[in-house]
Enzyme design. Structure first.
Site, PDB file in Angstrom:
ATOM      1  N   LYS A  95       0.940  -1.046   0.100  1.00 41.70           N
ATOM      2  CA  LYS A  95       0.200   0.140   0.065  1.00 41.70           C
ATOM      3  C   LYS A  95       0.893   1.209  -0.111  1.00 41.70           C
ATOM      4  O   LYS A  95       0.624   2.254  -0.846  1.00 41.70           O
ATOM      5  CB  LYS A  95      -0.999  -0.029   1.269  1.00 41.70           C
ATOM      6  N   ASN A  96       1.992   1.355   0.839  1.00 47.61           N
ATOM      7  CA  ASN A  96       2.847   2.261   1.063  1.00 47.61           C
ATOM      8  C   ASN A  96       3.678   2.850  -0.124  1.00 47.61           C
ATOM      9  O   ASN A  96       4.139   3.994  -0.117  1.00 47.61           O
ATOM     10  CB  ASN A  96       3.379   2.270   2.407  1.00 47.61           C
TER      11      ASN A  96
ATOM     12  N   ARG B  11      -4.569  10.540   3.886  1.00 44.83           N
ATOM     13  CA  ARG B  11      -3.400  11.491   4.079  1.00 44.83           C
ATOM     14  C   ARG B  11      -2.676  11.264   3.017  1.00 44.83           C
ATOM     15  O   ARG B  11      -1.985  12.551   2.725  1.00 44.83           O
ATOM     16  CB  ARG B  11      -2.565  10.888   5.292  1.00 44.83           C
TER      17      ARG B  11
ATOM     18  N   CYS C 178      -5.454   8.090   9.331  1.00 42.45           N
ATOM     19  CA  CYS C 178      -5.557   7.537  10.724  1.00 42.45           C
ATOM     20  C   CYS C 178      -5.368   8.626  11.748  1.00 42.45           C
ATOM     21  O   CYS C 178      -4.910   9.375  11.852  1.00 42.45           O
ATOM     22  CB  CYS C 178      -4.692   6.445  11.035  1.00 42.45           C
TER      23      CYS C 178
ATOM     24  N   ASP D  18       3.921  20.212   7.931  1.00 39.06           N
ATOM     25  CA  ASP D  18       4.632  21.408   7.939  1.00 39.06           C
ATOM     26  C   ASP D  18       5.809  21.034   7.117  1.00 39.06           C
ATOM     27  O   ASP D  18       6.701  22.001   6.499  1.00 39.06           O
ATOM     28  CB  ASP D  18       5.252  21.694   9.544  1.00 39.06           C
ATOM     29  N   LEU D  19       6.398  19.808   7.086  1.00 35.04           N
ATOM     30  CA  LEU D  19       7.340  19.346   6.184  1.00 35.04           C
ATOM     31  C   LEU D  19       7.252  19.563   4.817  1.00 35.04           C
ATOM     32  O   LEU D  19       8.094  19.945   4.130  1.00 35.04           O
ATOM     33  CB  LEU D  19       8.186  18.141   6.656  1.00 35.04           C
TER      34      LEU D  19
END
Length: 449
Positions: free
Chosen positions: A38-39, A109, A133, A141-142
């Site tokens: 998935k990632n 996300r 999640c 912020d990054l």
């Protein structure tokens, strides 16, 4: 959700929320092959939309909820994506950007990665605050830091993130204080297009999934290389071309299977997985007494004796993965002693432990004398092994926390009912078949009223 229930209210029969039912006590045994990660799949699908040519992706876990949501967002932004079983044909020539659907973007996300795609295509994009999640304060912020360092016009407010049409600097340096996975991927997407532009990312994430996406982009004609162990150099090219790419196997599903094998006293052969991508986790689990051998086809996992407690501290790759820590917790529930699990990446990651306690687990969550990477106060889980677990009604709090309670239920005495399984299905395409093929008594139930 109100609209859905409103429509259902007009029908004679209402389908209640589905749940997973597990009758524990069966040792997992057999052979299994892994689906695509998935990632890796999620950023790879976005990467495949950075070309006007067709890019074909194989081994895509299209049944996962997050994959379906991302495809929906990409099509909304102008990409063309065709689904053929576990393969996708992607093309980004129609990219238009715009404002993304708040309800869809708010569930995932990885919607953040559409900012990088829009920067690549030179389009504006408004992204409502992304979801995912509910495990602590997951900042963006990054991502903003990276875009601004490259010269892009990014506006941030309480509603979301707005990327205006803008051009990349001739040369940019990005310095991350933490090797952020999503931030690294977004910076790569925004930096691969240009006429000789140069972007250097210091302290870049080097997860296997990041490497997989880089390999895909380089096959498409990108110029991305490591200049040392944690710095990436990207030389912009005018355009990317079509290619064919296989998504890497899912190492977190492999970790799920290892945990489930250990807690059920099983014997399982996991195919098409390299131990290298789980080096920290395998080193830890071998210390527990779980027998894990690397073979020509993958890994053999075998329980031979009661597991010993082993402490874990999560950290960025190549350290112990924060997504895998709930599975280590599950493995320690029946261990012979006390272990600690220190979560340094995300606060609020131990919500699933309260569900495990319903099954008889002995876990205490205590404050840690440190801050997590996101700046919030850290916590430590103290896990005291018990002799047995009992079935109960539990809730899947998030993807991996939900997987942890499912793993625990496999070893529990009696019946366990897991609700809110949408969370599990965000990361596991078919956890019923995953465990059921190895002998588990598990089923997905949809009740009608």
């Amino acid at each position: 959700m109100d609209q859905v229930f409103g429509n259902l209210a007009l029908q004679d029969t209402i389908t209640a929320e589905p749940y997973i039912e597990i009758e524990g006590g069966v040792s997992l045994r057999g052979d299994i092959s892994l689906a695509g990660a998935k990632n890796s799949a999620l950023p790879s699908i976005v990467a495949a939309c950075l070309s006007s040519d067709e890019v074909v992706l194989h081994n895509v876990p299209v049944e996962i909820n997050d994959v379906r949501l991302l495809i929906e967002l990409l099509i909304e932004a102008g990409a063309k994506i065709e689904i053929h079983q576990n393969s996708l044909i992607c093309c980004g020539s129609g990219w238009k950007g715009g404002a993304l659907d708040e309800l869809v973007a708010g569930k995932i996300r990885h919607s953040l990665l559409l900012l990088g795609a829009s920067a690549f295509w030179g389009s504006s994009l408004f992204l409502p605050l992304p979801g995912g999640c509910s495990i602590g304060s997951r900042k963006h912020d990054l991502h903003v830091l990276a875009f601004k360092a490259m010269g892009f016009d990014m506006i941030e407010n309480e509603m979301g993130l707005l990327l205006n049409e803008s051009r990349i600097n001739k040369e940019s340096n990005i310095v991350f204080h933490y090797p952020t996975f999503g931030g690294t991927i977004n910076a790569i997407f925004a930096g691969v297009r240009g006429n000789g532009t140069k972007v250097t990312i210091y302290n870049a994430a080097c997860n296997p999934e990041v490497i997989d996406v880089i390999n895909l982009l380089n096959k498409m004609g990108a110029q991305i290389r490591w200049v040392n162990n944690n710095a990436l150099e990207i030389i912009g090219v005018p355009a990317l071309r079509g290619t064919v790419h296989n998504i890497m196997p899912d190492r977190i599903i492999a970790a799920t299977l290892i945990s489930a094998t250990g807690i059920t006293k099983g014997n399982v052969n996991i195919h098409n997985i390299s131990g290298e991508v789980l080096a920290a986790e395998l080193t830890t689990w071998r210390k527990t007494g779980l027998q894990i051998d690397e073979t020509t086809y993958g890994l053999t996992v075998r329980w031979t004796k009661r597991l010993q407690p082993v402490d874990v501290v999560t950290s960025a790759y190549p350290g112990f993965h924060t997504d895998i820590q709930p599975l280590h917790t599950a493995l320690m529930l029946l261990s012979d002693g006390t272990s600690t699990l220190t979560e340094t990446i995300l606060d609020g990651r131990f919500e699933y432990c309260y569900q495990l306690a319903k099954m008889g687990a002995n876990i205490e969550i205590v404050p840690g004398n440190f801050n997590c990477v996101n700046g919030a106060a850290g916590q430590i889980a103290i896990i005291k092994g018990v002799d047995r677990l009992k079935g109960s009604d539990v809730v899947a709090t998030d993807i991996r926390g939900g997987a942890a309670v499912a793993v625990a239920a496999l070893a529990a005495e009696g019946n366990t009912k897991i609700t809110n399984i949408y969370q599990i299905e965000r990361g596991y395409g078919n956890i019923i078949d995953l465990f059921g093929s190895l002998g588990a008594n598990i089923k997905r139930v949809s009740e009608s009223k």
